[in-house]
Motif scaffolding. Structure first.
Motif, PDB file in Angstrom:
ATOM      1  N   ALA B 127      40.612  50.087  50.962  1.00  0.00           N
ATOM      2  CA  ALA B 127      39.955  49.435  49.825  1.00  0.00           C
ATOM      3  C   ALA B 127      40.471  48.004  49.690  1.00  0.00           C
ATOM      4  O   ALA B 127      41.643  47.724  49.911  1.00  0.00           O
ATOM      5  N   LEU B 132      38.927  50.429  44.349  1.00  0.00           N
ATOM      6  CA  LEU B 132      37.676  49.686  44.534  1.00  0.00           C
ATOM      7  C   LEU B 132      37.180  49.112  43.208  1.00  0.00           C
ATOM      8  O   LEU B 132      35.988  48.955  42.990  1.00  0.00           O
ATOM      9  N   ASN B 153      34.883  46.598  50.540  1.00  0.00           N
ATOM     10  CA  ASN B 153      34.397  47.146  49.265  1.00  0.00           C
ATOM     11  C   ASN B 153      33.193  48.050  49.500  1.00  0.00           C
ATOM     12  O   ASN B 153      32.403  48.269  48.581  1.00  0.00           O
TER      13      ASN B 153
END
Lengths: 318, 424
Positions: B127, B132, B153
């Motif tokens: 991430a 995220l 992302n």
């Protein structure tokens, strides 16, 4: 291939106006004509659907619409069960298909369905047991076919030749299942000119491709119109994201008596209800001589009786 | 381990020159060599390669494996096996698992399960931001140390431009590539279909192309400023292609991919409320589809991926807007790629470039060879065999595909990555 039409062109379900042949639409309106007398005389019932069971399956609260479907079924002597699923098992986590299976086990002939998701009636029709009909009473923004038929019926009683008509649908077309079904129905019946009127925030972007003229100015939009349909503006749209305020909406898009003068002198004014007086329509117009809004409600009964009889295969006496 | 001899296959390795017939001898874990001497092949299991193509293993830049977090849909073991049987030897897991791939514990879990799964090799994207989300950077250095090949992302919009800017600067400092999926968090939020004619007709909440193009334009500016190596995932419209082409002309080193369904289908395929065609990014117009095909052919889009998103049946058994988006893709990735070749969209070598070689370059993996001692990483495919894609022929646990019932070319007869070998 068509989910809602049988091979011989009758309705198995009524999910959308899209794809209905003109002949069938006219047949339904003719049947509504024959049933209108019964619909208006509350004391008399027809035995057309005696012994049949209809379940009103409402996943979205709506007392008005549910009541007209209930009355229509009762005047045809059907047994009616009302189920407000919004407040029942689906909120406890039961899936839509489980709810359906449970109800089908009770052997009903028709579901009258209202649901907040576009396509829900279609989904239920796909998964309903053979022989169980689905009548769409409004699914999300997608379709509200009986409303469109009753509006077409109301127009036809006043102005029989659709080819000659300019019809303006005004307001929140983007979120309106009524507008989508009406534009289809009026198109199928050969309407001369279809217009949608509203701010760009409330019109679907590709609406021109549906063969309608787009007006962002109400005054050009209703000039010369034979029929004006005012759409309900839902409260949540008024809080700033789509429109600055109710007041500005009424000033820019509300139907006032003054504006109505731009339409044809015999123009009729319609509204699917419930109305927001002073937001989309002025009271003097809603209650004025051009308004056919209450007539729409009583016609709604006859049209829904006609659709139910047709789907369940009953012969409507001419 | 026993030796395997593929006899008489047509070698199709675009990076190794023109095609020719070969015999290939290998054991799981090691290539022994091409055209071996008769003494070498004694005792080898023979696989008939005549009429088959020997191709580098396909590399899928996006496959959700649903583990951790949604193992009622699929799991790492089931999906890496399905991928290998579908001719995919490497796949990339996006970071939007639950929990997200934002800690070394999650990376280690995924990579351990993948090794136990004995299928395609799994590469994890970490991430870019914690969970995220919009608040804080993820521990990118730790994620790389744990085995992530990039950060990104994928699958989640990132609205906080300031956070994104810092994340890209930080990734650049670590020389860590980023995989970005351009999604504006506000425009088209809650949408379920391309905002166009079909959504207008069906009353479906729309996703305009500006959902993608606005975020893509911003992301390109920030990537340029940060000087980070960036890959743009899942382009869905012609204007996005133009933005990438324009960035390249300015000298930016960026790459891009497209999901397989967007090369075949368009907005009309959601009619009438087909939940299997509920995809994100959505199926857009036929002009967009044609532009994506053209961009894949001319190299503006470097790679095609399956964007594999397996679901349990219930996820699609709802009214359309309430269904979960995504299509199961590893089973049809090879067949649809061959279909692009049959339809003349790509030459065979261009297809292999877009589905096997370019993804390796994007990921920084070496291009496979067949020299003695090399790691086996190839697939034997019969291009003339056809099959019908349906629940019975799909190996993924997710049977949700908009291509159900399609006749697809290409039967995988053998697939091998390292010591994981599958023979039909």
């Amino acid at each position: 291939m068509s989910l809602q039409l049988t091979p011989d062109g009758r309705l198995r379900h009524l999910l959308t106006i899209d794809g209905l042949p003109r002949r069938l639409v006219e047949e339904l309106l003719d049947a509504a004509d024959s049933l209108r007398g019964v619909a208006l005389r509350g004391n008399k019932k027809l035995p057309l659907l005696r012994g049949r069971t209809i379940i009103n399956l409402f996943f979205e609260a709506s007392t008005r619409t549910r009541t007209t479907f209930e009355l229509a079924a009762e005047r045809l002597s059907a047994d009616v069960v009302n189920l407000d699923v919004a407040s029942s098992s689906t909120s406890k986590g039961e899936s839509l298909l489980d709810t359906l299976a449970t109800l089908e086990a009770m052997h009903c002939d028709m579901f009258v369905v209202r649901h907040p998701d576009s396509g829900a009636a279609h989904f239920i029709a796909e998964h309903a047991a053979p022989g169980t009909a689905v009548l769409n009473a409004g699914d999300g923004r997608h379709a509200h076919p009986t409303q469109a038929l009753l509006d077409a019926y109301t127009i036809r009683r006043h102005k029989p030749r659709f080819e000659d008509l300019t019809i303006a649908v005004v307001g929140d077309v983007l979120h309106s299942r009524v507008a989508r079904s009406e534009l289809r129905a009026f198109g199928i019946l050969g309407a001369g000119e279809l217009r949608v009127v509203g701010p760009r925030t409330l019109l679907p972007p590709a609406i021109e491709e549906l063969g309608v003229q787009v007006h962002t100015d109400i005054e050009s939009g209703i000039t010369g119109a034979d029929v004006i349909v005012m759409l309900r503006l839902q409260r949540e749209r008024m809080r700033g994201a789509f429109l600055p305020s109710e007041g500005e909406y009424f000033r820019r898009y509300g139907l006032s008596a003054e504006r109505l003068k731009l339409a044809k002198p015999d123009c009729i004014v319609m509204h699917p209800g419930p109305m927001n007086r002073g937001v989309e329509i002025a009271s003097e117009v809603a209650d004025g001589p051009r308004s056919v809004i209450l007539e729409q409600v009583s016609n709604g009964l006859a049209v829904r009786m006609a659709v139910m009889s047709h789907i369940l295969g009953a012969q409507v006496p001419a | 381990m026993s030796k395997v001899l593929i006899r008489g296959a047509t070698l199709c390795y675009p990076h190794l020159g023109s095609e020719r017939a070969v015999d290939l001898l290998f054991v799981p874990g090691q290539v022994l060599g091409m055209d071996p001497k008769p003494s070498q092949v004694r005792g080898a299991e023979e696989v008939d390669g005549r009429g088959r193509w020997l191709i580098p293993g396909l590399v899928d830049l996006a496959a959700r494996l649903r583990e951790p977090g949604a193992t009622h849909k699929a799991d790492i073991r089931s999906e890496v096996t399905a991928a290998l049987l579908g001719g995919i030897t490497h796949l990339v897991l996006p970071p939007d698992t639950r929990p997200a791939v934002d800690s070394t514990a999650v990376v280690e879990l995924i990579l351990r399960r993948a090794r136990e799964g004995r299928g395609a090799t799994v590469h994890a994207i970490g991430a870019l931001t914690r969970d995220l989300g919009e608040e804080a950077l993820a521990e990118m250095g730790a994620l790389r140390a744990a085995g992530c090949i990039a950060v990104g992302n994928i699958g989640r919009p990132l609205g906080n431009s300031n956070l994104l800017r810092r994340a890209l600067q930080y990734a650049a400092s670590l020389d860590l590539p980023v995989h970005l999926q351009a999604i504006d968090p506000w425009i088209g939020a809650g949408g379920v279909a391309h905002e166009g004619r079909v959504a207008a007709l069906q009353g479906l909440p729309g996703i305009p192309e500006t959902t993608e193009t606005l975020a893509l334009a911003r992301d390109l500016m920030l990537v340029e400023e940060a000087g980070v190596r960036a890959h743009f995932a899942r382009l869905s419209c012609a204007r996005s292609v133009a933005l990438i082409a324009d960035a390249r002309r300015r000298g930016l080193r960026v790459s891009a991919d497209v999901a397989m369904p967007n090369l075949f289908l368009n907005e009309h395929d959601v009619l009438p409320f087909r939940a299997d065609a509920h995809l994100l990014p959505p199926l857009r117009t036929s002009a967009d589809r044609d532009a994506l095909r053209a961009a894949l052919a001319d190299g503006t889009i470097d790679a095609v991926c399956s964007d594999h998103q397996p679901h349990d049946p219930d996820a699609k058994l709802r009214p359309f807007p309430a269904t979960e988006p995504g299509a199961s893709g590893v089973d049809s990735f090879l067949g649809l790629g061959l279909k692009l070749v049959q339809e003349g969209v790509l030459s065979r070598s261009a297809w292999l470039e877009r589905a096997a070689l370019a993804p390796r370059r994007i990921l920084g993996l070496p291009l496979p060879t067949l020299e003695a001692g090399a790691l086996p990483d190839f697939v034997l495919v019969d291009p003339r065999a056809e099959y019908t894609l349906d629940a019975a022929t799909m190996m993924s646990r997710g049977k949700n595909t908009p291509f159900r019932g399609w006749r697809l070319p290409g039967r995988v007869d053998l697939a091998v990555i390292a010591d994981r070998l599958w023979i039909r």
